[in-house]
Write an enzyme that holds these catalytic residues in place. Sequence first.
Site, PDB file in Angstrom:
ATOM      1  CB  SER A 170      -0.874   0.022   1.242  1.00  0.00           C
ATOM      2  OG  SER A 170      -0.071   0.286   2.386  1.00  0.00           O
ATOM      3  CG  ASP A 171       1.347   5.893  -1.262  1.00  0.00           C
ATOM      4  OD1 ASP A 171       2.249   6.037  -0.401  1.00  0.00           O
ATOM      5  OD2 ASP A 171       1.195   6.681  -2.213  1.00  0.00           O
ATOM      6  CD1 TRP A 172       4.711   5.412   5.006  1.00  0.00           C
ATOM      7  CD2 TRP A 172       4.624   4.243   3.108  1.00  0.00           C
ATOM      8  NE1 TRP A 172       5.799   4.562   4.962  1.00  0.00           N
ATOM      9  CE2 TRP A 172       5.768   3.838   3.819  1.00  0.00           C
ATOM     10  CE3 TRP A 172       4.358   3.608   1.888  1.00  0.00           C
ATOM     11  CZ2 TRP A 172       6.652   2.866   3.357  1.00  0.00           C
ATOM     12  CZ3 TRP A 172       5.232   2.640   1.422  1.00  0.00           C
ATOM     13  CH2 TRP A 172       6.355   2.282   2.148  1.00  0.00           C
ATOM     14  N   GLY A 173      -0.565   4.597   4.341  1.00  0.00           N
ATOM     15  CA  GLY A 173      -1.889   4.983   4.843  1.00  0.00           C
ATOM     16  C   GLY A 173      -2.996   4.786   3.827  1.00  0.00           C
ATOM     17  CB  ALA A 174      -3.104   3.832   0.307  1.00  0.00           C
TER      18      ALA A 174
END
Length: 798
Positions: free
Chosen positions: A306-310
């Site tokens: 995931s992207d950071w926090g996605a």
Amino acid sequence: MIPPKAILGAWLLLAAPSLGSEVCPNAPIDHPGEAFSYVQPLNTTIYSPYGHSPASYPSPKINGTGGWETALKKAKHWVNKLTTEEKAWMATGQPGPCVGNVLPIPRLNFSGLCLQNGPQCIQQGSYSSVFVSGVSAAASWDRQLLYDRANALAEEHKAKGSHVILGPIGGPLGRSPYNGRTWEGFAADPYLTGVCMEETILGMQDAGVQANAKHFIAYEQETQRNPTYAPDANATTYIQDSVSSNLNDRTLHEIYMWPFANAVRARVASAMCSYNRVNGSHSCQNSYVLNHLLKGELGFQGYVMSDWGATHSGVSSIESGMDMTMPGGFTVYGELWTEGSYFGKNLTEAVHNGTVSMDRLDDMIVRIMTPYFWLGQEKNYPSVDSSVGPLNVDSPPDTWLYKWNFTGPSNRDVRGNHSAMIRQHGAASTVLLKNEKNALPLRKPRNIIIAGNDAGPLTQGPDTIGDFEFGAISARARKDGTLVQAYLNNTQIVDTGLSALAIPQHPDACLVFLKSYSAEGEDRSYLELDWNGNAVVEEVAKFCNNTIVITNSGGINTMPFADNENVTAILAQHYPGEEAGNAIADILYGDVNPSAKLPYVIAYNDSDYNAPLTTAVQTNGTYDWQSWFDEDLEVGYRYFDAHNISVRYEFGFGLSYTTYDLNNLKTSTASAKNLTALPKKQPVQPGGNPALWETVYTIKAEVSNTGDVPGYAIPQLYVEFPSSTPAGTPPNQLRGFDKVWLRPGQTKTVTFDLMRRDVSYWDVVAQDWRIPTGEFNFKAGFSSRDFRSNLGVTLIEA
Ligand SMILES: *[C@@H]1O[C@H](CO)[C@@H](O)[C@H](O)[C@H]1NC(C)=O
Ligand SMILES: *[C@@H]1O[C@H](CO)[C@@H](O)[C@H](O)[C@H]1NC(C)=O
Ligand SMILES: *[C@@H]1O[C@H](CO)[C@@H](O)[C@H](O)[C@H]1NC(C)=O
Ligand SMILES: *[C@@H]1O[C@H](CO)[C@@H](O)[C@H](O)[C@H]1NC(C)=O
Ligand SMILES: *[C@@H]1O[C@H](CO)[C@@H](O)[C@H](O)[C@H]1NC(C)=O
Ligand SMILES: *[C@@H]1O[C@H](CO)[C@@H](O)[C@H](O)[C@H]1NC(C)=O
Ligand SMILES: *[C@@H]1O[C@H](CO)[C@@H](O)[C@H](O)[C@H]1NC(C)=O
Ligand SMILES: *[C@@H]1O[C@H](CO)[C@@H](O)[C@H](O)[C@H]1NC(C)=O
Ligand SMILES: *[C@@H]1O[C@H](CO)[C@@H](O)[C@H](O)[C@H]1NC(C)=O
Ligand SMILES: *[C@@H]1O[C@H](CO)[C@@H](O)[C@H](O)[C@H]1NC(C)=O
Ligand SMILES: *[C@@H]1O[C@H](CO)[C@@H](O)[C@H](O)[C@H]1NC(C)=O
Ligand SMILES: *[C@@H]1O[C@H](CO)[C@@H](O)[C@H](O)[C@H]1NC(C)=O
């Protein structure tokens, strides 16, 4: 009247079907993992107009196809030794020294994985180099440069202990010129970006570091890329969801997914799912995008992080094909950090209670470990340099739950001799847009003025790069005995006027250095240069009839001053890295003949661009941020060409100190070799059906240097599809380029190998790439609007 698409959108959001629903943000998938297999048939009535993402389960398993077979065996063997808890934590990031951290498992002598930003330099790296940015590298149109840059960057990452580089960027592609991060990516064209992705990934992985193709997919704006959370929210409820990129199947394939196909073909180790939603469903829990397209159609064998926090769900994301959540143990909600993760302990529990199958969890970890063994990262890999930890703003040392043992020296100097390469790359990436009245190259001027605040360091810091334009140019000028005056305060120039400031002697040239700020997390609000740049140029030009403008910018700037009679030359350097000054001196003084070309269009006016960002949504419904990619395939120059809009500088444009010609476009393929319209079905390899990558047609052209100095020509090949191709096909699309060294008077033959994908369009009904019947028109020359020779070819008879 409510437009039809709004009705469709509302229907999709409100009447979400229960099983595998992909249109609400946290679609529950309530089923025992093993028994679940479902691919929702593609309803082209719904899907083709867009706004709906069909469900696709289960997540395809890695089979190592395409060269990872041995590594896959090792990974399976290794994963067999793990406990369920260890597996769950390997899929879950933890705060630690790197921007992303997978925990060590000392009992298996596994020192964990260190994931670091980014694609231009080591973000958390002391004594490391700043390479040319993505947009600069793309402007070079130079495959070798792209490879060398990536290879050297990866060497530095490796020496600092990074296992994974969070890059390269295949999207944002530059649908809108206002996007804040296009400089990290490459070109507003899928073909050129695809080549850049491929060379960069090969360069990085040949150095032994895993690459990460990001951001999958249709991530084209920073504005509302993440949901808006309630001010006091600790967890999952948000006021408004992240923006949904709504696009149709053909656009998805021919524009946004195209460069990722190159990335997968280059055996990229990992892919990053993006912040935005795609057709209503978060990319990191969009089973159509991850399971069907990436792991299925493209045969991607690595892992999706995931992207950071996605990550916005546990089980749904896992079933939809996401393999690793980042940053994990701590979860970012907007600007907030809270403890806990959808993965981690929750994942262990979900496996224990049968919601996620052990089979799926095993596939996640095997996907993570296969590239690790494939690149030999288990053998003598450098330890993480402890100096990266305190530079980590995302998880500073006081947040670490696990105690890292650092070995090896701290603050390692990993730069080697890369500065010489970066200087060459900076010059090879500088685009000469205007050069009149013999302005450039400079010929031992007696008296020059350096103006503009981009020529010097930031007066209040921090500015750690150290090589400013001013220093490099004045050092060079001193060699010629040139008198140099400098005026670096833009406000002062505009308020007072240069004529009132300068020592009244007629300068031979005035070099004006201007900049444009652009960064992740925010989009640009205007396309003009910062710090009143246009007015600075006008003021200098009043006084100086040989005004030379140099821009450092993340991407597109409108340049009204290009019409000023006293502006004799313009150079776009973009963000050229740590050797910005020496590189521009090399170009200005003619030590290097410019060869770079614009990887986007410079229009006359801001309002000439299509595809505006979705901003200022005034309503406050949860799902009100909808970005409709109504322009379909008309991205970048495709739009300007389709509507015959004149532009200031077109895609592919760039001058040289010499001139070139191209002629005699012809084929060396005796006849199209009995091509079928659709590719032969074959087992998928990384990159998709291997038939798509086979050369089906070869075109040659003669390129000559018709001027006085040696230089690199960049011949470009564009295709105009036959009239039988479905409506909306752009008039000209890049399908080949080369970079050729030519002495004055010299002629060379260049060859463009066309692969099946290059001459096909995505047929949404057949769900395949189809070569249309009728005559193609191939056009070759030196930009998207400078064709010197063309060739009609029929590949499939009507
Ligand atoms: C596809 O969707 C449209 C619009 O909802 C519907 O009318 C049609 O029956 C659907 N077709 C199939 C084959 O399900
Ligand atoms: C947020 O979490 C903190 C610490 O766990 C707690 O004290 C606070 O009450 C929570 N706030 C809300 C709105 O739930
Ligand atoms: C490997 O998996 C891909 C899906 O990722 C599939 O399309 C392909 O056919 C498989 N190849 C073999 C040899 O099983
Ligand atoms: C499990 O997930 C929930 C969100 O669904 C989160 O609030 C909680 O903190 C997680 N638990 C752990 C132990 O991470
Ligand atoms: C199993 O565990 C997961 C993760 O905590 C949870 O979301 C899910 O509701 C649980 N399912 C059952 C049937 O207990
Ligand atoms: C553990 O890793 C180190 C460093 O990579 C290596 O030298 C050592 O032989 C390994 N030990 C075992 C038991 O594999
Ligand atoms: C760190 O060092 C301690 C003491 O030598 C050792 O017990 C522990 O296993 C080490 N941890 C790792 C991750 O190597
Ligand atoms: C730049 O010039 C303006 C106007 O003359 C002045 O107010 C400002 O202090 C100057 N800035 C610096 C950094 O010298
Ligand atoms: C161009 O420069 C000349 C002086 O060489 C000046 O007279 C003229 O006004 C300038 N033009 C502009 C548009 O600034
Ligand atoms: C600028 O003006 C000077 C003096 O009039 C003239 O000699 C010179 O040729 C001009 N340069 C350009 C580039 O027009
Ligand atoms: C929704 O937005 C409008 C306009 O910004 C505002 O007046 C209204 O109070 C908002 N409603 C809620 C429930 O937040
Ligand atoms: C192409 O098709 C023709 C007629 O079917 C056949 O004679 C010829 O051998 C084929 N050529 C190739 C290269 O397959």
